[in-house]
Motif scaffolding. Structure first.
Motif, mmCIF file in Angstrom:
data_model
loop_
_atom_site.group_PDB
_atom_site.id
_atom_site.type_symbol
_atom_site.label_atom_id
_atom_site.label_comp_id
_atom_site.label_asym_id
_atom_site.label_seq_id
_atom_site.Cartn_x
_atom_site.Cartn_y
_atom_site.Cartn_z
ATOM 1 N N ARG A 84 0.857 -1.182 0.000
ATOM 2 C CA ARG A 84 0.000 0.000 0.000
ATOM 3 C C ARG A 84 0.895 1.234 0.000
ATOM 4 O O ARG A 84 1.981 1.226 0.574
ATOM 5 C CB ARG A 84 -0.905 0.020 1.227
ATOM 6 N N HIS A 85 0.432 2.294 -0.642
ATOM 7 C CA HIS A 85 1.238 3.505 -0.795
ATOM 8 C C HIS A 85 0.562 4.695 -0.130
ATOM 9 O O HIS A 85 -0.636 4.929 -0.305
ATOM 10 C CB HIS A 85 1.475 3.791 -2.281
ATOM 11 N N VAL A 86 1.356 5.417 0.638
ATOM 12 C CA VAL A 86 0.869 6.621 1.316
ATOM 13 C C VAL A 86 1.837 7.758 1.047
ATOM 14 O O VAL A 86 3.063 7.573 1.146
ATOM 15 C CB VAL A 86 0.750 6.408 2.844
ATOM 16 N N THR A 87 1.300 8.913 0.719
ATOM 17 C CA THR A 87 2.128 10.091 0.469
ATOM 18 C C THR A 87 1.904 11.114 1.570
ATOM 19 O O THR A 87 0.756 11.481 1.876
ATOM 20 C CB THR A 87 1.785 10.727 -0.892
ATOM 21 N N PHE A 88 3.011 11.546 2.176
ATOM 22 C CA PHE A 88 2.968 12.588 3.206
ATOM 23 C C PHE A 88 3.431 13.902 2.593
ATOM 24 O O PHE A 88 4.477 13.955 1.928
ATOM 25 C CB PHE A 88 3.873 12.230 4.385
ATOM 26 N N ILE A 89 2.667 14.949 2.815
ATOM 27 C CA ILE A 89 2.993 16.287 2.331
ATOM 28 C C ILE A 89 3.380 17.124 3.543
ATOM 29 O O ILE A 89 2.656 17.139 4.551
ATOM 30 C CB ILE A 89 1.805 16.925 1.600
#
Length: 204
Positions: A84-89
């Motif tokens: 699973r992929h999660v992007t943190f900004i």
């Protein structure tokens, strides 16, 4: 182990150790016999005999032990095909970092495992709002299980709370959340620390 009657008669008497030695052959030669040879004072003999008696009959003290501490930021690698992929900004919105995780991993652990500046002051127990995150996709936000009362209470105290705000410790990854994008708020509030400071100021 049961205690023989002679031992119960007098814990501090010189006959105590002698009786134990006589009625319990497993004991070594009584300390009192050695003491007599060295002409040790009576008080010292009683103290040593008492220690000998206690070591033989009283249960051993339980050793001090601790339970393992919870290590936040520790993740299990996902199985092949289940990434699973999660992007943190980041707070200023200029830097984005995407990470791979497994189903069941929460966003707080994922952030801390990758050195993202997400505090989690309460250790992920839903008792603060320092892991506040803002979900960027409304359609994915609707797929996250609704927050419970405890999380809503903490979100009410979060700085810059929005309609898509969640606590990172309460959001666990699932197949339908693959590609999730979250932004760190510009500020966070540590309610526990603020309460502690206010109490300290009031006491002063």
């Amino acid at each position: 182990m049961s205690i023989c009657k002679p031992c119960l008669r007098s814990l501090l008497s010189r006959s105590s150790v002698m009786s134990c030695w006589r009625y319990h052959p497993q004991l070594n030669k009584p300390e009192s016999a050695i003491i007599k040879q060295n002409n040790t004072p009576l008080q010292s003999r009683k103290s040593l005999e008492t220690t000998r008696w206690a070591a033989h009959y009283l249960p051993a003290r339980r050793r001090f032990s601790t339970t393992p501490t919870v290590q936040h930021g520790h993740l299990t690698p996902p199985k092949p095909g289940e990434e699973r992929h999660v992007t943190f900004i980041d707070k200023d919105g200029k830097t984005e970092q995407t990470f791979v995780c497994a189903d069941g991993d929460n966003l707080l652990d994922l952030a801390q495992a990758n050195d993202i500046d997400l505090e989690g002051a309460c250790g992920g127990s839903c008792a603060c709002s320092t892991c506040h995150l803002i979900v960027q996709q409304p359609e994915l936000y609707d797929l996250i299980p609704e927050p419970d009362d405890d999380e809503n209470d903490m979100l009410d105290m979060a700085f810059g709370c929005t309609e898509t705000s969640r606590l990172g410790c309460q959001v666990k990854m699932a197949p339908e959340l693959d590609g999730l994008r979250v932004r760190l708020p510009s500020h966070t509030r540590n309610i526990e620390a603020e309460t502690f400071k206010s109490r300290g100021a009031g006491a002063g």
